[in-house]
Enzyme design. Structure first.
Site, PDB file in Angstrom:
ATOM      1  N   PRO A  13       0.706  -1.385   0.085  1.00 54.04           N
ATOM      2  CA  PRO A  13      -0.083  -0.022   0.048  1.00 54.04           C
ATOM      3  C   PRO A  13       0.971   1.246  -0.026  1.00 54.04           C
ATOM      4  O   PRO A  13       1.735   1.358   0.849  1.00 54.04           O
ATOM      5  CB  PRO A  13      -0.929  -0.102   1.233  1.00 54.04           C
ATOM      6  CG  PRO A  13      -0.094  -1.170   2.008  1.00 54.04           C
ATOM      7  CD  PRO A  13       0.606  -2.269   1.086  1.00 54.04           C
ATOM      8  N   ASN A  14       0.387   2.292  -0.774  1.00 51.02           N
ATOM      9  CA  ASN A  14       0.757   3.808  -0.928  1.00 51.02           C
ATOM     10  C   ASN A  14       2.200   3.557  -1.706  1.00 51.02           C
ATOM     11  O   ASN A  14       2.665   4.770  -2.008  1.00 51.02           O
ATOM     12  CB  ASN A  14       0.930   4.321   0.564  1.00 51.02           C
ATOM     13  CG  ASN A  14      -0.394   4.482   1.409  1.00 51.02           C
ATOM     14  OD1 ASN A  14      -1.214   4.975   0.512  1.00 51.02           O
ATOM     15  ND2 ASN A  14      -0.605   3.855   2.457  1.00 51.02           N
ATOM     16  N   ARG A  21       5.721  12.231  -2.441  1.00 52.38           N
ATOM     17  CA  ARG A  21       6.233  12.890  -1.307  1.00 52.38           C
ATOM     18  C   ARG A  21       6.957  12.062  -0.340  1.00 52.38           C
ATOM     19  O   ARG A  21       7.585  11.109  -0.564  1.00 52.38           O
ATOM     20  CB  ARG A  21       4.337  12.563  -0.560  1.00 52.38           C
ATOM     21  CG  ARG A  21       3.625  13.555  -0.886  1.00 52.38           C
ATOM     22  CD  ARG A  21       2.199  13.281  -0.347  1.00 52.38           C
ATOM     23  NE  ARG A  21       1.111  13.148  -1.474  1.00 52.38           N
ATOM     24  CZ  ARG A  21      -0.031  12.653  -1.037  1.00 52.38           C
ATOM     25  NH1 ARG A  21      -0.485  12.154  -0.142  1.00 52.38           N
ATOM     26  NH2 ARG A  21      -0.886  12.779  -2.141  1.00 52.38           N
ATOM     27  N   TYR A  26      11.898   8.189   1.827  1.00 50.13           N
ATOM     28  CA  TYR A  26      11.628   7.456   0.673  1.00 50.13           C
ATOM     29  C   TYR A  26      12.372   7.631  -0.708  1.00 50.13           C
ATOM     30  O   TYR A  26      12.297   6.770  -1.526  1.00 50.13           O
ATOM     31  CB  TYR A  26      10.171   6.912   0.179  1.00 50.13           C
ATOM     32  CG  TYR A  26       9.309   6.590   1.597  1.00 50.13           C
ATOM     33  CD1 TYR A  26       9.400   5.628   2.223  1.00 50.13           C
ATOM     34  CD2 TYR A  26       8.328   7.404   2.058  1.00 50.13           C
ATOM     35  CE1 TYR A  26       8.859   5.077   3.345  1.00 50.13           C
ATOM     36  CE2 TYR A  26       7.480   6.891   3.258  1.00 50.13           C
ATOM     37  CZ  TYR A  26       7.955   5.839   3.630  1.00 50.13           C
ATOM     38  OH  TYR A  26       6.964   5.493   4.861  1.00 50.13           O
ATOM     39  N   ASN A  78       8.115  -5.768  -0.707  1.00 53.33           N
ATOM     40  CA  ASN A  78       8.002  -4.578  -0.025  1.00 53.33           C
ATOM     41  C   ASN A  78       6.582  -4.377   0.639  1.00 53.33           C
ATOM     42  O   ASN A  78       5.608  -3.947  -0.179  1.00 53.33           O
ATOM     43  CB  ASN A  78       8.448  -3.390  -0.536  1.00 53.33           C
ATOM     44  CG  ASN A  78       8.362  -2.058   0.366  1.00 53.33           C
ATOM     45  OD1 ASN A  78       8.030  -2.248   1.337  1.00 53.33           O
ATOM     46  ND2 ASN A  78       8.910  -0.927   0.138  1.00 53.33           N
ATOM     47  N   ALA A  81       3.194  -0.801   4.739  1.00 53.60           N
ATOM     48  CA  ALA A  81       2.642  -0.927   6.191  1.00 53.60           C
ATOM     49  C   ALA A  81       1.899  -2.533   6.534  1.00 53.60           C
ATOM     50  O   ALA A  81       1.979  -2.754   7.543  1.00 53.60           O
ATOM     51  CB  ALA A  81       1.526   0.042   6.332  1.00 53.60           C
ATOM     52  N   GLU A 102      12.768  -9.848   1.882  1.00 53.20           N
ATOM     53  CA  GLU A 102      11.981  -8.393   2.361  1.00 53.20           C
ATOM     54  C   GLU A 102      12.710  -7.267   1.984  1.00 53.20           C
ATOM     55  O   GLU A 102      13.855  -7.420   2.404  1.00 53.20           O
ATOM     56  CB  GLU A 102      11.585  -8.842   3.946  1.00 53.20           C
ATOM     57  CG  GLU A 102      10.978  -7.727   4.582  1.00 53.20           C
ATOM     58  CD  GLU A 102      10.879  -7.711   6.159  1.00 53.20           C
ATOM     59  OE1 GLU A 102      11.113  -8.905   6.703  1.00 53.20           O
ATOM     60  OE2 GLU A 102      10.171  -6.682   6.855  1.00 53.20           O
ATOM     61  N   HIS A 104      12.796  -2.914   2.466  1.00 56.67           N
ATOM     62  CA  HIS A 104      12.334  -1.548   2.930  1.00 56.67           C
ATOM     63  C   HIS A 104      13.093  -0.596   2.223  1.00 56.67           C
ATOM     64  O   HIS A 104      14.388  -0.540   2.421  1.00 56.67           O
ATOM     65  CB  HIS A 104      12.088  -1.682   4.351  1.00 56.67           C
ATOM     66  CG  HIS A 104      11.233  -2.577   4.806  1.00 56.67           C
ATOM     67  ND1 HIS A 104       9.883  -2.462   4.699  1.00 56.67           N
ATOM     68  CD2 HIS A 104      11.421  -3.688   5.466  1.00 56.67           C
ATOM     69  CE1 HIS A 104       9.266  -3.660   5.340  1.00 56.67           C
ATOM     70  NE2 HIS A 104      10.265  -4.551   5.659  1.00 56.67           N
TER      71      HIS A 104
HETATM   72  O1  CA2 Z   1      10.497   1.736   3.900  1.00 51.26           O
HETATM   73  C1  CA2 Z   1       9.695   1.241   3.444  1.00 51.26           C
HETATM   74  O2  CA2 Z   1       9.841   0.813   2.379  1.00 51.26           O
HETATM   75  C2  CA2 Z   1       8.475   0.714   4.061  1.00 51.26           C
HETATM   76  O3  CA2 Z   1       7.791  -0.502   3.750  1.00 51.26           O
HETATM   77  C3  CA2 Z   1       7.387   1.925   3.488  1.00 51.26           C
HETATM   78  C4  CA2 Z   1       5.936   1.938   4.033  1.00 51.26           C
HETATM   79  C5  CA2 Z   1       6.037   1.743   5.584  1.00 51.26           C
HETATM   80  O4  CA2 Z   1       4.771   1.739   5.938  1.00 51.26           O
HETATM   81  C6  CA2 Z   1       6.989   0.979   6.222  1.00 51.26           C
HETATM   82  O5  CA2 Z   1       7.083   1.099   7.673  1.00 51.26           O
HETATM   83  C7  CA2 Z   1       8.345   0.798   5.555  1.00 51.26           C
HETATM   84  C8  CA2 Z   1       5.314   2.905   3.612  1.00 51.26           C
HETATM   85  C9  CA2 Z   1       5.056   3.173   2.390  1.00 51.26           C
HETATM   86  C10 CA2 Z   1       4.414   4.599   1.881  1.00 51.26           C
HETATM   87  O6  CA2 Z   1       5.073   4.946   0.656  1.00 51.26           O
HETATM   88  C11 CA2 Z   1       4.790   6.169   0.473  1.00 51.26           C
HETATM   89  C12 CA2 Z   1       5.534   6.952  -0.539  1.00 51.26           C
HETATM   90  C13 CA2 Z   1       5.370   8.233  -0.840  1.00 51.26           C
HETATM   91  C14 CA2 Z   1       4.364   9.062  -0.175  1.00 51.26           C
HETATM   92  C15 CA2 Z   1       3.533   8.575   0.705  1.00 51.26           C
HETATM   93  C16 CA2 Z   1       3.703   7.199   1.104  1.00 51.26           C
END
Ligand code: CA2
Length: 146
Positions: A13-14, A21, A26, A78, A81, A102, A104
């Site tokens: 997700p996301n 953003r 990220y 990946n 959340a 896995e 991240h």
């Molecule tokens: O660090 C990672 O790759 C995560 O898997 C990213 C997840 C987060 O919930 C994990 O704890 C760590 C969130 C991805 C959300 O990605 C976005 C990217 C740009 C704008 C908003 C969200």
């Protein structure tokens, strides 16, 4: 012509918002940028890539089962959340033979406490975290060596 060993690259997700953003967390690469870099690296390694993203937990479960049914060499996952919440994805990984790596972008252990637990880690072959988009390429290199 022989088919290439397949690596499924599954994103939760996301992650479709990547590059739009929170670049300080990220990075500024989009998921398409990452897919392009992985395609190039996969070609060099003699692997095929199938990269997907979904905001829905069940899609990730279905795709893990599909990777297994199709005899994929590895899954790079990946789970976003869902990493921190999903018993369903944990069980799906437990139920397949394909090794799951896995990934991240960020290092969840240097962030909020709720990101410190992963349901994926106990059933993953290995983890790459904290190296931004290049973590996917590191995971692909690891997959090639399995
Ligand atoms: O660090 C990672 O790759 C995560 O898997 C990213 C997840 C987060 O919930 C994990 O704890 C760590 C969130 C991805 C959300 O990605 C976005 C990217 C740009 C704008 C908003 C969200």
């Amino acid at each position: 012509m022989a088919t290439l060993p397949m690596i499924y690259v599954l994103n939760g997700p996301n992650l479709n918002l990547l590059g739009t953003r929170e670049p300080h967390i990220y990075g500024s690469d989009t998921l398409d940028d990452i897919a392009g870099a992985l395609e190039d690296r996969a070609k060099a390694l003699g692997l095929g890539i199938d990269m997907r993203q979904s905001n829905h937990e069940g899609h990730l479960v279905d795709w893990l089962q599909e990777a297994n049914a199709r005899g994929a060499k590895a899954v790079i996952l990946n789970a976003g959340a869902f990493t921190h919440t999903s018993v369903a994805i944990h069980d799906a990984i437990k139920g397949i033979d394909v090794p799951v790596i896995e990934v991240h972008l960020s290092n969840p252990h240097s962030r909020e406490p709720f990101r410190h637990h992963s349901y994926i880690t106990p059933v993953a072959r290995g983890i790459v975290a904290g190296f931004g988009a290049s973590g996917y390429e590191l995971a692909l290199d690891a997959a090639a060596r399995l």
